[in-house]
Scaffold this active site. Structure first.
Site, PDB file in Angstrom:
ATOM      1  N   SER A   3     -50.128 -53.517 -45.045  1.00 24.53           N
ATOM      2  CA  SER A   3     -50.407 -52.211 -44.441  1.00 24.53           C
ATOM      3  C   SER A   3     -51.898 -52.036 -44.155  1.00 24.53           C
ATOM      4  O   SER A   3     -52.454 -50.942 -44.353  1.00 24.53           O
ATOM      5  CB  SER A   3     -49.900 -51.079 -45.342  1.00 24.53           C
ATOM      6  N   SER A  48     -47.642 -44.988 -42.948  1.00 24.10           N
ATOM      7  CA  SER A  48     -47.711 -46.356 -42.404  1.00 24.10           C
ATOM      8  C   SER A  48     -46.377 -46.948 -41.977  1.00 24.10           C
ATOM      9  O   SER A  48     -46.335 -48.087 -41.517  1.00 24.10           O
ATOM     10  CB  SER A  48     -48.370 -47.286 -43.428  1.00 24.10           C
ATOM     11  N   LYS A 102     -46.450 -48.435 -38.579  1.00 24.58           N
ATOM     12  CA  LYS A 102     -46.856 -49.805 -38.205  1.00 24.58           C
ATOM     13  C   LYS A 102     -45.696 -50.668 -37.704  1.00 24.58           C
ATOM     14  O   LYS A 102     -45.929 -51.698 -37.072  1.00 24.58           O
ATOM     15  CB  LYS A 102     -47.578 -50.473 -39.374  1.00 24.58           C
TER      16      LYS A 102
END
Length: 323
Positions: free
Chosen positions: A160, A103, A106
């Site tokens: 997240s 993640s 992101k």
């Protein structure tokens, strides 16, 4: 008469000899049965409990990492620490290894979403296409949930939230395919030569980079005020289908008064291990920290604290000159 008596006596003696001869065989058979019975009734052997393997012990230790030790005790597999103001390398470990980044993706998702200057108040809806079919992860943002683009962006960075990140990509001009293409174009523009993206969430291990490349990506993301704000928010409440839901930051260090963090992002999939990137002020200097492939729940936090203590110890050991 005498003949008959002799015959009867001979038969009796013969019968006695036969009976006597058969008695030891019977006794032997009985003894064998007793021996066999002892074997059957013997107690089972109790095995000694096996000691935990070194790997199990190592993982258990990492789960309880309190940040003790020196810079030599860094446990993350790939690490990069840079002075953001000068670009100087402060510490590196396998910094050029290309690995899945989970993640941490992101941060690029947020930059690409903001680059087209979209309406942050526009309502986006979580759809079936946003459900994770790669890892089967859970989300509190059920299909049909409606939030503003700003709220989706905040949850993607702070908590997240995979469905939020997916929704941002679907509502991009040209859809998700155009969004992923823009992610890779942005990576190229930033000079991230060891970085590639296949999706906007990081759930796929095809999203890869190196610690050294991620220093550049963190530095670029830090230029966006909303990314700085949203990624370091401690918690935020949104209404999901009419009910208030509290979401919290996945990085516990943002709630630690001993840290001054300007940007933060965590990540995890099994292929990537625990990951953490931050921009923080250490020794009154802006510093970028990248920690990839950490084992255990607290290892990345422990490594961050080791790095912080190391940098601060270097500052305290520097000689001071007075005129």
């Amino acid at each position: 008469m005498k003949s008959t008596f002799r015959n009867l006596l001979a038969l009796c003696i013969a019968f006695g000899m036969i009976a006597g001869a058969s008695q030891p065989a019977s006794a032997a058979t009985t003894k064998k049965k007793v021996v066999a019975s002892k074997k059957v009734s013997s107690k089972p052997v109790t095995k000694k409990a096996q000691k935990p393997t070194k790997a199990v012990a190592r993982h258990a230790a990492f789960d309880n990492d309190d940040g003790a030790g020196t810079i030599d005790n860094i446990k993350s597999a790939a690490v990069a620490v840079f002075d953001q103001s000068t670009g100087d390398v402060l510490y590196e470990k396998n910094a050029s290894a290309v690995v899945p980044i989970a993640s941490i993706t992101k941060l690029m998702t947020a930059m690409v979403a903001l680059d087209v200057q979209p309406s942050l108040t526009e309502t986006l809806t979580i759809g079936d296409a946003d459900v994770d079919t790669i890892k089967g992860t859970h989300s509190r943002l059920s299909v049909g949930t409606q939030l503003s683009r700003e709220e989706m962006l905040r949850l993607a960075l702070m908590s997240s939230e995979n469905r939020a990140a997916s929704a941002l990509s679907r509502h991009y001009p040209g859809g998700r395919d155009a969004f992923v293409a823009a992610m890779n174009a942005k990576a190229k523009m930033l000079g991230l030569t060891e970085t590639h993206f296949a999706d906007p969430t990081g759930l796929t291990p095809e999203n890869v980079s190196s610690a050294r490349d991620l220093v550049k990506m963190v530095n670029a993301a830090h230029q966006y005020p909303l990314i700085r704000e949203f990624s370091t928010s401690e918690e935020y409440q949104v209404a999901v289908r009419g009910r208030p839901q509290m979401f919290r930051n996945t990085n516990a260090l943002v709630r630690n008064d001993g840290w001054n963090i300007g940007l933060s992002k965590t990540g995890y999939i099994s292929e990537a291990g625990k990951c953490l990137v931050m921009q923080a002020w250490l020794d009154n200097k802006p510093t970028i920290i990248v920690l990839l492939d950490s084992w255990g729940k607290l290892t990345r936090i422990g490594d961050a604290n080791r790095i912080k203590r190391w940098i601060e110890s270097l500052a305290s050991s520097r000689p001071t000159f007075r005129s």
